[in-house]
Design a protein around this motif. Structure first.
Motif, PDB file in Angstrom:
ATOM      1  N   MET A 155     -18.162 -42.879 -14.433  1.00 37.25           N
ATOM      2  CA  MET A 155     -19.171 -42.885 -13.549  1.00 37.25           C
ATOM      3  C   MET A 155     -17.689 -41.530 -12.369  1.00 37.25           C
ATOM      4  N   ARG A 156     -16.733 -42.507 -12.606  1.00 37.96           N
ATOM      5  CA  ARG A 156     -15.936 -41.315 -10.827  1.00 37.96           C
ATOM      6  C   ARG A 156     -15.633 -39.566 -11.934  1.00 37.96           C
ATOM      7  N   ARG A 157     -15.409 -40.040 -13.540  1.00 34.77           N
ATOM      8  CA  ARG A 157     -15.184 -38.490 -13.745  1.00 34.77           C
ATOM      9  C   ARG A 157     -16.013 -37.680 -13.491  1.00 34.77           C
ATOM     10  N   ILE A 158     -17.653 -38.159 -13.775  1.00 36.97           N
ATOM     11  CA  ILE A 158     -18.484 -37.106 -12.976  1.00 36.97           C
ATOM     12  C   ILE A 158     -18.143 -36.941 -11.826  1.00 36.97           C
ATOM     13  N   VAL A 159     -17.797 -37.155 -10.830  1.00 38.49           N
ATOM     14  CA  VAL A 159     -17.562 -37.300  -9.458  1.00 38.49           C
ATOM     15  C   VAL A 159     -16.932 -36.401  -9.535  1.00 38.49           C
ATOM     16  N   ALA A 190     -15.333 -34.755 -11.245  1.00 39.44           N
ATOM     17  CA  ALA A 190     -15.359 -33.661 -12.144  1.00 39.44           C
ATOM     18  C   ALA A 190     -17.365 -31.955 -11.178  1.00 39.44           C
ATOM     19  N   ILE A 191     -18.007 -32.903 -10.677  1.00 38.79           N
ATOM     20  CA  ILE A 191     -18.588 -32.318  -9.819  1.00 38.79           C
ATOM     21  C   ILE A 191     -17.919 -31.942  -8.567  1.00 38.79           C
ATOM     22  N   LEU A 237     -14.721 -27.287  -5.768  1.00 36.31           N
ATOM     23  CA  LEU A 237     -14.221 -27.033  -4.824  1.00 36.31           C
ATOM     24  C   LEU A 237     -13.592 -25.766  -5.394  1.00 36.31           C
ATOM     25  N   THR A 238     -13.859 -25.189  -6.686  1.00 42.23           N
ATOM     26  CA  THR A 238     -13.378 -24.258  -7.483  1.00 42.23           C
ATOM     27  C   THR A 238     -13.972 -22.680  -6.851  1.00 42.23           C
ATOM     28  N   ALA A 239     -15.855 -23.357  -6.688  1.00 45.35           N
ATOM     29  CA  ALA A 239     -16.455 -22.519  -6.166  1.00 45.35           C
ATOM     30  C   ALA A 239     -16.500 -21.679  -5.002  1.00 45.35           C
TER      31      ALA A 239
END
Length: 158
Positions: free
Chosen positions: A1-5, A7-8, A13-15
């Motif tokens: 779950m932490r990885r998903i957060v 990644a989002i 931030l990159t967008a």
């Protein structure tokens, strides 16, 4: 779950830094391209209105980006390019319009609204701070007169 957060969060931030400038618009001269980015970052997209032409995907924004680059390649200075675009579209095309007689209301309106809001809150607070008026007590003589006036009605209705 932490990885998903994470990644989002990274995707968001990159967008944010994403630009709408297409690869075919980029000038081969890096100095001119940097000047074009600086100019187009200060020009408003007339379709989106809250984005610079550098960040907008609208066809008009693309046309304006190309126009800026054409003028720079032709040898115009940054000021000349901005003046050319402003002459065509007016001060509205600037994300930071200058302060002059035509834009004075635009610059003064936020301050006027803020001043009005402070005045309204101050008046409302003053109204609530004013103590309620105490009812006036009748003297003994006034109470006797009142009782005499009311008494005949009570006896007549019985």
């Amino acid at each position: 779950m932490r990885r998903i957060v994470l990644a989002i969060g990274f995707a968001v931030l990159t967008a944010v830094g994403a630009s709408a400038v297409q690869p075919d618009e980029v000038l081969p001269n890096p100095a001119l391209e940097q000047r074009a980015r600086a100019i187009s970052g200060g020009l408003r997209c007339l379709v989106c209105q809250n984005q610079s032409i550098d960040d907008s995907d609208a066809p008009l924004a693309r046309d304006l980006r190309l126009l800026v680059r054409e003028r720079l390649v032709a040898g115009d200075s940054d000021k000349a390019v901005v003046d050319f675009v402003v002459a065509r579209y007016g001060d509205f095309v600037l994300l930071r319009p200058p302060f002059n007689t035509r834009t004075a209301l635009l610059w003064a309106a936020p301050f006027a609204i803020l001043l009005f809001a402070f005045f309204f809150v101050w008046r409302l607070a003053r109204r609530r701070l004013v103590p309620a008026v105490e009812p006036v007590r009748l003297s003994a003589e006034e109470e006797a007169k009142l009782a005499a006036l009311v008494a005949p009605e009570d006896s007549a209705s019985k």
